[in-house]
Design a protein around this motif. Structure first.
Motif, PDB file in Angstrom:
ATOM      1  N   SER A  15       0.833  -1.199   0.000  1.00  0.00           N
ATOM      2  CA  SER A  15       0.000   0.000   0.000  1.00  0.00           C
ATOM      3  C   SER A  15       0.868   1.248   0.000  1.00  0.00           C
ATOM      4  O   SER A  15       2.026   1.227   0.417  1.00  0.00           O
ATOM      5  CB  SER A  15      -0.937   0.010   1.213  1.00  0.00           C
ATOM      6  N   LEU A  24       2.939   2.922  -6.635  1.00  0.00           N
ATOM      7  CA  LEU A  24       2.143   1.763  -7.005  1.00  0.00           C
ATOM      8  C   LEU A  24       2.227   1.493  -8.503  1.00  0.00           C
ATOM      9  O   LEU A  24       2.217   0.324  -8.932  1.00  0.00           O
ATOM     10  CB  LEU A  24       0.695   1.968  -6.570  1.00  0.00           C
ATOM     11  N   ARG A  79      -1.913  -4.660  -4.704  1.00  0.00           N
ATOM     12  CA  ARG A  79      -1.575  -3.267  -4.440  1.00  0.00           C
ATOM     13  C   ARG A  79      -2.828  -2.495  -4.057  1.00  0.00           C
ATOM     14  O   ARG A  79      -3.886  -2.659  -4.685  1.00  0.00           O
ATOM     15  CB  ARG A  79      -0.929  -2.627  -5.676  1.00  0.00           C
ATOM     16  N   ALA A 130      -3.345  -0.287  -9.258  1.00  0.00           N
ATOM     17  CA  ALA A 130      -3.727  -0.958  -8.017  1.00  0.00           C
ATOM     18  C   ALA A 130      -4.994  -1.774  -8.242  1.00  0.00           C
ATOM     19  O   ALA A 130      -5.696  -1.621  -9.241  1.00  0.00           O
ATOM     20  CB  ALA A 130      -3.938   0.059  -6.900  1.00  0.00           C
TER      21      ALA A 130
END
Length: 217
Positions: free
Chosen positions: A116, A123, A135, A155
């Motif tokens: 995270s 990311l 992610r 993500a």
């Protein structure tokens, strides 16, 4: 899923193996922690950008341990510990600049992992370097446009601050096939507990593991 924010740090120093072990005893499914890099290239678990008015990147690992007055574990050691005890890890990257090193280490770690960050570019790099890693984009100022931001950075989920949690972004993320997690969850705060029964919420990140676990029993 119940994720312990920096471990169970009400009983042990945050972001330490002692706090992570306490979180497991308290019933956490995963432990959340912060990653930074020291001057001697060590990836370490530490939240604040500085200690004793000295920036973490300017310190060696040994100097950081001395100034912080608590043991500062290395990322590799925490990943090995988590694998041994069978607990998942939520690895928050606080900065850019060493994403490739973290990606390599996490790709070899095994076990349940979530990476995270509040930083979209971090990311995005991970999506290119290690697409197999899960992610999550942390949101603290607004949840508007969450679907577009999550997709743009590669993500698979949004991790929304409880103060921003509303039906609209949850509905939009779920409809887009993206995950929804929440952070800053506290069982005693008004309105928080009601979200635990919402099947669209995949995980809560909390500073109160025992209290949250009691609500799910």
């Amino acid at each position: 899923m119940l994720i312990a924010h920096r471990g169970s740090h009400r009983s042990e120093p945050e972001n330490t193996l002692a706090a992570f072990s306490a979180a497991v005893r308290d019933g956490a499914d995963m432990v959340e922690f912060d990653v930074r890099r020291t001057r001697d290239g060590e990836l370490v678990i530490f939240h604040d950008p500085e200690v004793a008015r000295r920036a973490v990147p300017s310190l060696t690992h040994a100097e950081l341990c001395e100034l912080s007055a608590t043991p500062v574990p290395r990322l590799a050691d925490v990943l090995a510990w988590a694998r041994d005890v069978g607990v998942g890890c939520d690895v928050e990257l606080k900065e850019d600049g060493y994403v490739a090193e973290v990606a390599e280490l996490l790709s070899e770690a095994g076990g349940p992992l979530l990476v995270s960050s509040f930083l979209d570019p971090v990311l995005a790099q991970l999506a290119q370097l290690a697409p197999e890693l899960e992610r999550g984009l942390l949101l603290s100022f607004t949840a508007r446009g969450a679907v577009d931001r999550v997709r743009a950075c590669g993500a698979g989920a949004a991790i929304i601050a409880m103060k921003l949690l509303e039906e609209a972004p949850v509905r939009e993320l779920h409809a887009a096939g993206l995950g929804v997690l929440v952070w800053d969850f506290l069982p005693g705060r008004p309105g928080h507990a009601a979200w635990l029964t919402d099947p669209r919420i995949q995980a809560v990140i909390t500073d109160d593991v025992p209290g949250t676990r009691a609500l799910t029993a």
